[in-house]
Design an enzyme around this catalytic site. Structure first.
Site: not given
Ligand code: NAD
Ligand code: DAU
Length: 349
Positions: A130-132, A155, A159
């Protein structure tokens, strides 16, 4: 070719599994997922009967199980997405993030190293990050692959740690790794704890929209299908040991995005313009809330020719349509433990 995808029942993982199965019918995909609250086999209904697909329920924190899987199967590659992924949950319970994101990743690295026995020809370990990990930007600048790591939430710290382990296995053992760091994804099948699906669901139900702080934080949004396409390009064409940033050049303040979302929802639900935005409720800010993320993905564009395929306006419209057409999916994932989580997170709102 046999690829192990971890976390393939989650949001991004399910799109990656679908993309690889459809693009490479000769490639076998094994999807390993422990099916936490975020994992949902309904995300894969349309592809689960394909002959080149197999689901294995298992936990990446269980080293014995992982070693056994690698010794009985012969994987050419790993695309590792399994993780605890929600920042707010990491603030409530950091330990689960250390276990899955750090220990789970190390278990997979160890198993791949043991199974491949130093013969890394044609092998690849792709870590999806992730970019975080780069921390928070002020009003200027963008994250590049050279930006020093500066994670702020449990988180992002977990990562960042997993990224360091992946690079350490490249430097120490020569394990053929690649890493990508992507910005915020949106699209179908995202669990409604994240901003966009949570707000779509609340607008649908006429519930308050809990905006953290002043809604001025900035995120760089990318359509999940474009992320899956970028993962394909990087998996197949990146040089071993490289890192690529993935992003949409698409920055929005939360409040502007929410206004846009409300306008689309008003139109789709036949409500008066301005109706849904009245649900906006400013609530206490997230602890350690990163102000701004913005990704410079010019390396990926320049070296591998990847660019996002659609605009944010198109992607958001399509996403809203998907959630409205898939109310049953939303109802299913928001029943049971979701209600408990929502109460704990947002109180009576
Ligand atoms: P998600 O939470 O939707 O899915 C995570 C999956 O991992 C789920 O299916 C869960 O059951 C599985 N999992 C969790 N713990 C596990 C374990 N111990 N063993 C096996 N499986 C397990 O997450 P996502 O948003 O699809 O993110 C997927 C990946 O991409 C993550 O590594 C996250 O850090 C990265 N990522 C997410 C975003 C985003 O915006 N969602 C952006 C950049 C990177
Ligand atoms: O940047 C990549 C990341 O983006 C991934 O690595 C993470 O897995 C993914 O969850 C996401 O993280 P964020 O914290 O940016 O996403 P989230 O959807 O939780 O929140 C987006 C923005 O909205 C953040 O500034 C917080 C705000 N927010 C979020 C929630 C859930 C609110 O204002 N209210 C809310 O209820």
């Amino acid at each position: 070719m046999h690829i192990l995808v971890t976390g393939g029942a989650g949001f991004i993982g399910s799109h990656v599994v679908r993309h690889f199965l459809k693009s490479y019918p000769a490639c076998r995909i094994t999807n390993l997922d422990s099916l936490t609250y975020a994992g949902n086999l309904a995300n894969l209904r349309d592809i689960e009967t394909l002959p080149n697909y197999r689901f294995v329920k298992g936990d990446i924190t269980d080293s014995g199980f992982i070693e056994n899987l690698f010794s009985t199967e012969s994987f050419d590659g790993v695309i590792h997405l399994a993780a605890e992924s929600h920042v707010d949950r990491s603030i409530a319970d950091p330990t689960a993030f250390v276990k899955t994101n750090v220990l789970g990743t190390v278990n997979l690295l160890n198993a791949a190293k043991t199974a491949w026995k130093g013969n890394f020809e044609g092998k690849r370990f792709y870590h999806v990050s992730t970019d975080e990990v780069y921390g928070s930007l002020g009003t200027e600048g963008m994250f590049t692959e050279q930006t020093p790591y500066d994670p702020h939430s449990p988180y992002s710290a977990s990562k960042a740690s997993s990224d360091h382990f992946v690079r350490a296995y490249f430097d120490t053992y020569g394990l053929p790794v690649v890493i990508s760091n992507c910005s915020n994804n949106y699209g179908a099948f995202q669990f409604p704890e994240k901003l966009i699906p949570l707000f779509i669901n609340n607008i649908r139900l006429g519930k308050p929209l809990p905006v953290y702080g002043k809604g001025e934080n900035v995120r760089d949004w990318l359509w999940v299908v474009d992320h899956a396409q970028a993962i394909d390009v990087i998996y197949h064409r990146a040089k071993t040991g490289e890192t690529y940033n993935i992003g949409g050049h698409n920055e929005w303040t939360n409040i502007d995005l929410i206004r846009q979302l409300c306008a689309i929802m008003d139109r789709k639900l036949g409500r008066e313009p301005g109706e849904s935005v009245k649900l906006v409720t400013y609530v206490t800010d997230r602890a350690g809330h990163d102000l701004r993320y913005a990704i410079n993905s010019s390396k990926l564009q320049r070296e591998l020719g990847w660019v996002p395929s659609i605009t944010f306006e198109q992607g958001l419209e399509e996403t809203v349509e998907w959630y409205l057409e898939n109310e049953e999916w939303l109802r299913n994932v928001t029943s049971g433990s979701y209600t408990r989580y929502y109460e704990e997170m947002y109180g009576g709102r």
